[in-house]
Design a protein around this motif. Structure first.
Motif, PDB file in Angstrom:
ATOM      1  N   UNK A   1       0.843  -1.196   0.000  1.00  0.00           N
ATOM      2  CA  UNK A   1       0.000   0.000   0.000  1.00  0.00           C
ATOM      3  C   UNK A   1       0.876   1.243   0.000  1.00  0.00           C
ATOM      4  N   UNK A   2       1.793   1.330   0.980  1.00  0.00           N
ATOM      5  CA  UNK A   2       2.781   2.398   0.989  1.00  0.00           C
ATOM      6  C   UNK A   2       4.105   1.776   0.598  1.00  0.00           C
ATOM      7  N   UNK A   3       4.705   2.231  -0.493  1.00  0.00           N
ATOM      8  CA  UNK A   3       5.833   1.526  -1.084  1.00  0.00           C
ATOM      9  C   UNK A   3       7.188   2.006  -0.589  1.00  0.00           C
ATOM     10  N   UNK A   4       7.404   3.288  -0.419  1.00  0.00           N
ATOM     11  CA  UNK A   4       8.707   3.764   0.018  1.00  0.00           C
ATOM     12  C   UNK A   4       8.547   5.136   0.651  1.00  0.00           C
ATOM     13  N   UNK A   5       9.473   5.461   1.541  1.00  0.00           N
ATOM     14  CA  UNK A   5       9.376   6.733   2.268  1.00  0.00           C
ATOM     15  C   UNK A   5      10.614   7.592   2.067  1.00  0.00           C
ATOM     16  N   UNK A  68       7.330  11.989   3.351  1.00  0.00           N
ATOM     17  CA  UNK A  68       6.520  11.601   2.200  1.00  0.00           C
ATOM     18  C   UNK A  68       6.878  10.208   1.689  1.00  0.00           C
ATOM     19  N   UNK A  69       5.869   9.451   1.245  1.00  0.00           N
ATOM     20  CA  UNK A  69       6.065   8.128   0.653  1.00  0.00           C
ATOM     21  C   UNK A  69       5.162   7.964  -0.548  1.00  0.00           C
ATOM     22  N   UNK A  70       5.258   6.828  -1.245  1.00  0.00           N
ATOM     23  CA  UNK A  70       4.443   6.584  -2.437  1.00  0.00           C
ATOM     24  C   UNK A  70       3.480   5.426  -2.197  1.00  0.00           C
ATOM     25  N   UNK A  71       2.334   5.489  -2.857  1.00  0.00           N
ATOM     26  CA  UNK A  71       1.308   4.466  -2.684  1.00  0.00           C
ATOM     27  C   UNK A  71       0.912   3.830  -4.018  1.00  0.00           C
ATOM     28  N   UNK A  72       0.205   2.723  -3.919  1.00  0.00           N
ATOM     29  CA  UNK A  72      -0.288   2.007  -5.090  1.00  0.00           C
ATOM     30  C   UNK A  72      -1.400   2.800  -5.778  1.00  0.00           C
ATOM     31  N   UNK A  84      -5.284  -3.647  -8.868  1.00  0.00           N
ATOM     32  CA  UNK A  84      -4.072  -3.657  -9.670  1.00  0.00           C
ATOM     33  C   UNK A  84      -3.582  -5.090  -9.791  1.00  0.00           C
ATOM     34  N   UNK A  85      -3.571  -5.618 -11.027  1.00  0.00           N
ATOM     35  CA  UNK A  85      -3.222  -7.022 -11.254  1.00  0.00           C
ATOM     36  C   UNK A  85      -1.750  -7.308 -10.977  1.00  0.00           C
ATOM     37  N   UNK A  86      -0.902  -6.296 -11.005  1.00  0.00           N
ATOM     38  CA  UNK A  86       0.536  -6.496 -10.840  1.00  0.00           C
ATOM     39  C   UNK A  86       0.976  -6.385  -9.377  1.00  0.00           C
ATOM     40  N   UNK A  87       0.437  -5.406  -8.685  1.00  0.00           N
ATOM     41  CA  UNK A  87       0.893  -5.130  -7.327  1.00  0.00           C
ATOM     42  C   UNK A  87      -0.116  -5.517  -6.253  1.00  0.00           C
ATOM     43  N   UNK A  88      -1.298  -5.918  -6.652  1.00  0.00           N
ATOM     44  CA  UNK A  88      -2.321  -6.256  -5.686  1.00  0.00           C
ATOM     45  C   UNK A  88      -3.245  -5.086  -5.408  1.00  0.00           C
ATOM     46  N   UNK A  89      -4.354  -5.368  -4.756  1.00  0.00           N
ATOM     47  CA  UNK A  89      -5.347  -4.342  -4.436  1.00  0.00           C
ATOM     48  C   UNK A  89      -5.262  -3.980  -2.959  1.00  0.00           C
ATOM     49  N   UNK A  90      -5.077  -2.717  -2.611  1.00  0.00           N
ATOM     50  CA  UNK A  90      -5.007  -2.325  -1.205  1.00  0.00           C
ATOM     51  C   UNK A  90      -6.293  -2.708  -0.462  1.00  0.00           C
ATOM     52  N   UNK A  91      -6.139  -3.128   0.781  1.00  0.00           N
ATOM     53  CA  UNK A  91      -7.306  -3.478   1.591  1.00  0.00           C
ATOM     54  C   UNK A  91      -8.025  -2.220   2.042  1.00  0.00           C
ATOM     55  N   UNK A  92      -9.321  -2.265   2.014  1.00  0.00           N
ATOM     56  CA  UNK A  92     -10.131  -1.148   2.489  1.00  0.00           C
ATOM     57  C   UNK A  92     -10.390  -1.352   3.978  1.00  0.00           C
ATOM     58  N   UNK A  96     -15.607  -4.259   3.941  1.00  0.00           N
ATOM     59  CA  UNK A  96     -15.145  -5.358   3.076  1.00  0.00           C
ATOM     60  C   UNK A  96     -15.529  -5.146   1.620  1.00  0.00           C
ATOM     61  N   UNK A  97     -14.884  -4.178   0.975  1.00  0.00           N
ATOM     62  CA  UNK A  97     -15.141  -3.871  -0.428  1.00  0.00           C
ATOM     63  C   UNK A  97     -13.871  -3.283  -1.017  1.00  0.00           C
ATOM     64  N   UNK A  98     -13.852  -3.081  -2.316  1.00  0.00           N
ATOM     65  CA  UNK A  98     -12.693  -2.474  -2.957  1.00  0.00           C
ATOM     66  C   UNK A  98     -12.504  -1.052  -2.423  1.00  0.00           C
ATOM     67  N   UNK A  99     -11.276  -0.548  -2.414  1.00  0.00           N
ATOM     68  CA  UNK A  99     -11.049   0.817  -1.932  1.00  0.00           C
ATOM     69  C   UNK A  99     -11.457   1.871  -2.949  1.00  0.00           C
ATOM     70  N   UNK A 100     -11.646   1.455  -4.174  1.00  0.00           N
ATOM     71  CA  UNK A 100     -11.952   2.319  -5.316  1.00  0.00           C
ATOM     72  C   UNK A 100     -10.702   3.105  -5.713  1.00  0.00           C
TER      73      UNK A 100
END
Length: 301
Positions: A1-5, A68-72, A84-92, A96-100
């Protein structure tokens, strides 16, 4: 979800900076110096060089003391589901639904308290993820915050926008990214239209939603400026003549649905412009690289 800071800038006056206690997550669409902006797809990251400069909004947040960091995100910001088929879908964390999306990682990170606020962009990337993840989002008018250094270059719709869990943080961030001294041209509106015709598609929530919107507008702008039972459809039709063709084309469809014709027409115009800009900006790269895109975006591209 958060990739790097990236750490906030060191300073003898760090504690005097307005955002010095806060962390800031940005969507993988903002340029950060020395780091590749991945744009949500591995093939884009593979074929592009690291950023040579910082996005102005990121610089402003860093200068104000935030880490600051980066997100999906959705691939190439060309979806609204947040998957996202490559990196996965962040949990909401809200339900219990997609985060949109396409700012799924940014909204989910804020909702999960992984970061205090998050920067985003794109067409629905504040309204929809904020609603799905139960957080606040601000959607400023065009031109108030710099849109330089976005990888997508879809400049008709793309804006710098931000999320937060509470209004105090949202307000603090707003004062940094959109300082009051830079808003001299903003004027108190002469009238505020509450879109009663649009609210009818909300069904049983219509009366309560209208009541809340009407009371909020009256509190902020005064009772004399609020137009009760406003009809945005008529306003759009009379002020944007070119939309008339789209409304005519959709008349048969609207006759059998609960949608407001002008709302559907505006939506259709937006999609046509979005498709056209995406092709103009990315067709050459797609044709040369032939990227491995995930389901959904592959068909649209």
């Amino acid at each position: 979800m958060v990739r790097s800071w990236l750490p906030p800038p060191s300073s003898d006056h760090q504690q005097q900076l307005p955002l010095h206690t806060l962390t800031f997550a940005i969507k993988e669409i903002f340029d950060v110096v020395i780091r590749v902006t991945g744009f949500g797809t591995p093939d884009w990251a593979r074929t592009h060089a690291p950023g040579a400069a910082m996005t102005p909004a990121v610089l402003a947040a860093l200068a104000a003391g935030a880490g600051v960091g980066k997100t999906m995100m959705d691939e190439m910001a060309y979806s609204i589901n947040g998957e996202n088929a490559h990196y996965g879908t962040p949990s909401n964390p809200c339900a219990p639904r997609i985060p949109s999306g396409s700012s799924s990682g940014s909204a989910a990170a804020v909702a999960a308290s992984l970061t205090d606020f998050a920067g985003t962009d794109s067409c629905g990337s504040v309204r929809v993820p904020a609603a799905y993840c139960g957080i606040f989002g601000l959607y400023p008018s065009h031109g108030l915050v710099s849109t330089q250094m976005f990888k997508t270059r879809l400049m008709v719709f793309f804006l710098t926008r931000w999320f937060a869990r509470d209004l105090a943080t949202l307000s603090c961030v707003t004062d940094v990214l959109m300082p009051p001294l830079r808003r001299p041209h903003l004027r108190r509106p002469s009238h505020v239209i509450i879109p009663a015709d649009y609210l009818k598609i909300l069904g049983s929530m219509e009366d309560r939603t209208y009541e809340i919107l009407n009371a909020s507008a009256a509190k902020v702008f005064g009772n004399d400026t609020v137009v009760n039972n406003g009809n945005i459809g008529d306003f759009v039709s009379s002020n944007v003549p070119s939309i008339g063709k789209f409304m005519t084309d959709l008349s048969a469809v609207e006759a059998s649905s609960s949608c407001v014709p002008s709302l559907s027409a505006i939506s259709r115009v937006m999609r046509v412009l979005q498709w056209s800009e995406f092709k103009t900006n990315h067709a050459e790269w797609v044709n040369i690289v032939k990227p491995n895109l995930g389901p959904g975006i592959r068909e649209r591209v």
